[in-house]
Design an enzyme around this catalytic site. Structure first.
Site, PDB file in Angstrom:
ATOM      1  N   GLY A  43       0.845  -1.199   0.000  1.00 49.83           N
ATOM      2  CA  GLY A  43       0.000   0.000   0.000  1.00 49.83           C
ATOM      3  C   GLY A  43       0.872   1.239   0.000  1.00 49.83           C
ATOM      4  N   ASP A  44       0.240   2.410  -0.126  1.00 48.15           N
ATOM      5  CA  ASP A  44       0.949   3.700  -0.159  1.00 48.15           C
ATOM      6  C   ASP A  44       1.925   3.795  -1.326  1.00 48.15           C
ATOM      7  OD1 ASP A  44      -0.239   4.308   2.374  1.00 48.15           O
ATOM      8  OD2 ASP A  44       1.309   3.102   3.332  1.00 48.15           O
TER       9      ASP A  44
ATOM     10  N   LYS B 215      -1.079   5.142  -5.576  1.00 48.14           N
ATOM     11  CA  LYS B 215      -2.215   4.807  -6.453  1.00 48.14           C
ATOM     12  C   LYS B 215      -3.070   6.041  -6.734  1.00 48.14           C
ATOM     13  CE  LYS B 215      -3.483   1.720  -3.517  1.00 48.14           C
ATOM     14  NZ  LYS B 215      -2.259   1.766  -2.694  1.00 48.14           N
TER      15      LYS B 215
ATOM     16  N   HIS C 253      -5.377   8.001  -0.047  1.00 53.51           N
ATOM     17  CA  HIS C 253      -4.823   8.259  -1.376  1.00 53.51           C
ATOM     18  C   HIS C 253      -4.524   9.744  -1.529  1.00 53.51           C
ATOM     19  CE1 HIS C 253      -6.784   4.432  -3.201  1.00 53.51           C
ATOM     20  NE2 HIS C 253      -5.896   4.188  -2.276  1.00 53.51           N
TER      21      HIS C 253
ATOM     22  N   THR D  39      -5.203  -6.586   5.411  1.00 52.59           N
ATOM     23  CA  THR D  39      -6.434  -5.880   5.696  1.00 52.59           C
ATOM     24  C   THR D  39      -7.553  -6.919   5.715  1.00 52.59           C
ATOM     25  OG1 THR D  39      -7.709  -3.907   5.185  1.00 52.59           O
ATOM     26  CG2 THR D  39      -7.051  -5.262   3.303  1.00 52.59           C
TER      27      THR D  39
ATOM     28  N   LYS E 263       7.799   7.426  -7.387  1.00 51.80           N
ATOM     29  CA  LYS E 263       8.782   7.959  -6.435  1.00 51.80           C
ATOM     30  C   LYS E 263      10.233   7.640  -6.801  1.00 51.80           C
ATOM     31  CE  LYS E 263       6.556   9.062  -2.389  1.00 51.80           C
ATOM     32  NZ  LYS E 263       6.227   8.956  -0.996  1.00 51.80           N
ATOM     33  N   LEU E 264      10.469   7.539  -8.102  1.00 56.60           N
ATOM     34  CA  LEU E 264      11.846   7.302  -8.536  1.00 56.60           C
ATOM     35  C   LEU E 264      12.741   8.461  -8.086  1.00 56.60           C
ATOM     36  CD1 LEU E 264      13.499   5.224 -10.163  1.00 56.60           C
ATOM     37  CD2 LEU E 264      13.258   6.742 -12.127  1.00 56.60           C
TER      38      LEU E 264
ATOM     39  N   VAL F  35       8.023  10.869 -11.174  1.00 59.13           N
ATOM     40  CA  VAL F  35       9.193  11.527 -10.578  1.00 59.13           C
ATOM     41  C   VAL F  35       8.803  12.679  -9.652  1.00 59.13           C
ATOM     42  CG1 VAL F  35      10.790  10.860 -12.415  1.00 59.13           C
ATOM     43  CG2 VAL F  35       9.485  12.994 -12.638  1.00 59.13           C
TER      44      VAL F  35
HETATM   45  P1  GDP Z   1      -1.630   5.626  -2.176  1.00 62.45           P
HETATM   46  O1  GDP Z   1      -2.369   5.327  -0.930  1.00 62.45           O
HETATM   47  O2  GDP Z   1      -1.178   4.412  -2.906  1.00 62.45           O
HETATM   48  O3  GDP Z   1      -2.338   6.600  -3.072  1.00 62.45           O
HETATM   49  O4  GDP Z   1      -0.298   6.336  -1.742  1.00 62.45           O
HETATM   50  P2  GDP Z   1      -0.067   7.552  -0.730  1.00 62.45           P
HETATM   51  O5  GDP Z   1      -0.961   8.649  -1.079  1.00 62.45           O
HETATM   52  O6  GDP Z   1      -0.040   7.101   0.667  1.00 62.45           O
HETATM   53  O7  GDP Z   1       1.454   7.862  -1.027  1.00 62.45           O
HETATM   54  C1  GDP Z   1       1.875   8.481  -2.058  1.00 62.45           C
HETATM   55  C2  GDP Z   1       2.618   9.727  -1.566  1.00 62.45           C
HETATM   56  O8  GDP Z   1       3.681   9.977  -2.389  1.00 62.45           O
HETATM   57  C3  GDP Z   1       1.762  10.976  -1.626  1.00 62.45           C
HETATM   58  O9  GDP Z   1       2.216  11.915  -0.694  1.00 62.45           O
HETATM   59  C4  GDP Z   1       2.010  11.448  -3.045  1.00 62.45           C
HETATM   60  O10 GDP Z   1       1.761  12.828  -3.245  1.00 62.45           O
HETATM   61  C5  GDP Z   1       3.468  11.146  -3.175  1.00 62.45           C
HETATM   62  N1  GDP Z   1       3.904  10.761  -4.503  1.00 62.45           N
HETATM   63  C6  GDP Z   1       3.259  10.008  -5.427  1.00 62.45           C
HETATM   64  N2  GDP Z   1       4.045   9.795  -6.489  1.00 62.45           N
HETATM   65  C7  GDP Z   1       5.220  10.442  -6.220  1.00 62.45           C
HETATM   66  C8  GDP Z   1       6.441  10.575  -6.916  1.00 62.45           C
HETATM   67  O11 GDP Z   1       6.637  10.040  -7.999  1.00 62.45           O
HETATM   68  N3  GDP Z   1       7.433  11.285  -6.290  1.00 62.45           N
HETATM   69  C9  GDP Z   1       7.276  11.867  -5.091  1.00 62.45           C
HETATM   70  N4  GDP Z   1       8.296  12.544  -4.573  1.00 62.45           N
HETATM   71  N5  GDP Z   1       6.127  11.768  -4.412  1.00 62.45           N
HETATM   72  C10 GDP Z   1       5.115  11.063  -4.975  1.00 62.45           C
END
Ligand code: GDP
Length: 425
Positions: free
Chosen positions: A12-13, A16, A41, A240, A332-333, A414
């Site tokens: 998770g996280d 998505k 999300h 979950t 998050k690359l 990114v």
């Molecule tokens: P989800 O539950 O799968 O939607 O994930 P989360 O929302 O918990 O986590 C994603 C976090 O990473 C959020 O704070 C997003 O804004 C951030 N995020 C998503 N993609 C990227 C990325 O490519 N780079 C960075 N730096 N942050 C990202």
């Protein structure tokens, strides 16, 4: 008709929310099909930054119909707060763009209470629940001991049903936990307040989706959490209480006969995990803190620091397989840019042998990670908008992960913003 599910491949996280927000442009209907307010999300767009807990991420796109399917844990109180928050920030949410299944079961105030009581009873053996009532909710659902949202339309029958449930639930609250019982007045008051508010959104979403399918509309299914948290296929009991996999999307949405054509699996470029349970690749100390800070790895719902580690190819490949992913989004690359060398876990060592196969949950505690180092790019890539413009080492990292996971990586993210996502040809 086009159908696609966006699902998490790891714990998770994975990001998505941002992928659904990006891809909703091409879809008419976005559907949440499992889980409840325990999701977080994160979406960043022109309205600002949002952590969506129950609302589908298509809610920001004008013209998109958003559905909460029968498989979700319908927490009317928190849903109402979330709707209020979005409205106060200029996002339009109404019965025209949000449809709630009349077959969704209601998460009631005692579910949250029981969640907290059970975690307190477990004390230092607790699972790390988000205390949103999700586990008690789903166990009641499968015991046929909760209320369907559609019952709000039948007040007489609802009252009688509630009385029966109350009698049983109070036996558990008082007898097992020594807690205060709920009164009928408390519950009818709660239902009067929040049930009334969601009533205008209720409909037969199965019929709505069948009609949408017949008209050739495109459907996007949005999952919560990741494959390793799936009730049946995840790291039980640290899962979950619902099915987070794409295969459940047709059932939890209300369109059980549909085939999901495309499954976009979201993979974070490293590993994070919230709560308890085996996490083979876990990093500790300064190295962990550096990665946590770089990635902002604190829970969207709870603010808890997430456990972190390098990309775990063994667990992630398993996630790809059970999701049946047809393509991947690597997110998050940019977070890995501070590293000169990037660690990845390629195998586990179990009982003195190397394995690439994800073990049975009970064996995970004794698995040790085997880590290789890949060359880092060590420069800021958050402004890059085309695949060709990524540094060579970053492209090599993506291609390596793609080969190891056996699934094409179609998107590379990114940054959190809508446009910070590179689409590969
Ligand atoms: P989800 O539950 O799968 O939607 O994930 P989360 O929302 O918990 O986590 C994603 C976090 O990473 C959020 O704070 C997003 O804004 C951030 N995020 C998503 N993609 C990227 C990325 O490519 N780079 C960075 N730096 N942050 C990202």
């Amino acid at each position: 008709m086009k159908t696609c599910a966006i699902v998490g491949i790891q714990w998770g996280d994975e990001g998505k929310g941002r992928m659904v927000d990006l891809l909703t442009e091409d879809y008419d209907v976005v559907i949440r099909y499992q889980g409840g307010g325990n999701a977080g999300h994160t979406v960043v767009n022109s309205y600002g930054k949002f952590a969506l807990h129950l609302l589908p991420s298509g809610i920001f796109r004008p013209g998109v119909v958003n559905v909460l399917g029968n498989g979700v844990a319908l927490d009317a109180e928190n849903l109402w707060k979330e709707i209020g928050d979005l409205r106060s920030r200029g996002v339009s949410v109404g019965p025209e763009n949000l449809k709630i299944s009349d077959r969704a079961s209601l998460l009631l105030p005692w579910h949250r209470e029981l969640d907290a009581l059970e975690e307190a009873r477990l004390a230092d053996r607790q699972y790390g629940s988000t205390k949103q009532g999700i586990a008690p909710f789903y166990s009641d659902k499968y015991q046929k001991k909760t209320i369907l949202a559609g019952e709000l339309l039948y007040p007489e029958a609802l009252r009688q049903h509630l009385e029966e449930l109350l009698e049983w639930k109070n036996l558990i609250l008082t007898g097992v936990y020594g807690a205060k019982p709920f009164s009928l007045a408390e519950l009818t008051g709660w239902l009067g307040e929040y049930g009334e508010r969601i009533r205008p959104f209720l409909c037969d979403t199965g019929a709505l989706l069948r009609a949408a399918a017949a008209e050739g509309k495109s459907l996007l299914f949005e999952a919560q959490l990741g494959a390793l948290r799936d009730l049946d296929f995840g790291i039980y009991p640290y899962t979950t209480s619902s099915n987070a996999i794409a295969a459940y999307a047709p059932i939890g949405s209300g369109l059980p006969s549909v085939r999901v054509q495309e499954v976009v699996g979201v993979v974070k470029a490293y590993s994070t995990c919230v709560g308890e349970g085996p996490f083979v690749c876990e990093l500790f100390g300064e190295e962990a803190q550096r990665l946590r800070e770089a990635g902002g790895e604190y829970g969207a719902k709870t603010g808890r620091p997430r456990r972190v580690g390098p990309l775990d190819l063994v667990a992630t490949r398993y996630g790809v397989q059970i999701q049946g992913a047809t393509g991947l989004a690597l997110t998050k690359l940019d977070v890995l840019s501070y590293l000169k060398e990037i660690p990845v876990c390629t195998h586990y060592e179990l009982d003195g042998k190397r394995t690439e196969d994800f073990p049975f949950p009970a064996a995970l505690a004794s698995a040790k990670p085997v880590v290789s180092m890949l060359e880092g790019w060590n420069c800021d890539i958050s402004g890059v908008r085309r695949w060709e413009d990524l540094p060579e080492a970053a492209r090599r990292y993506v291609e390596y992960v793609e080969r190891a996971l056996g699934c094409p990586i179609r998107y590379v993210s990114v940054g959190p913003e809508r446009d910070a996502c590179l689409v590969r040809g």
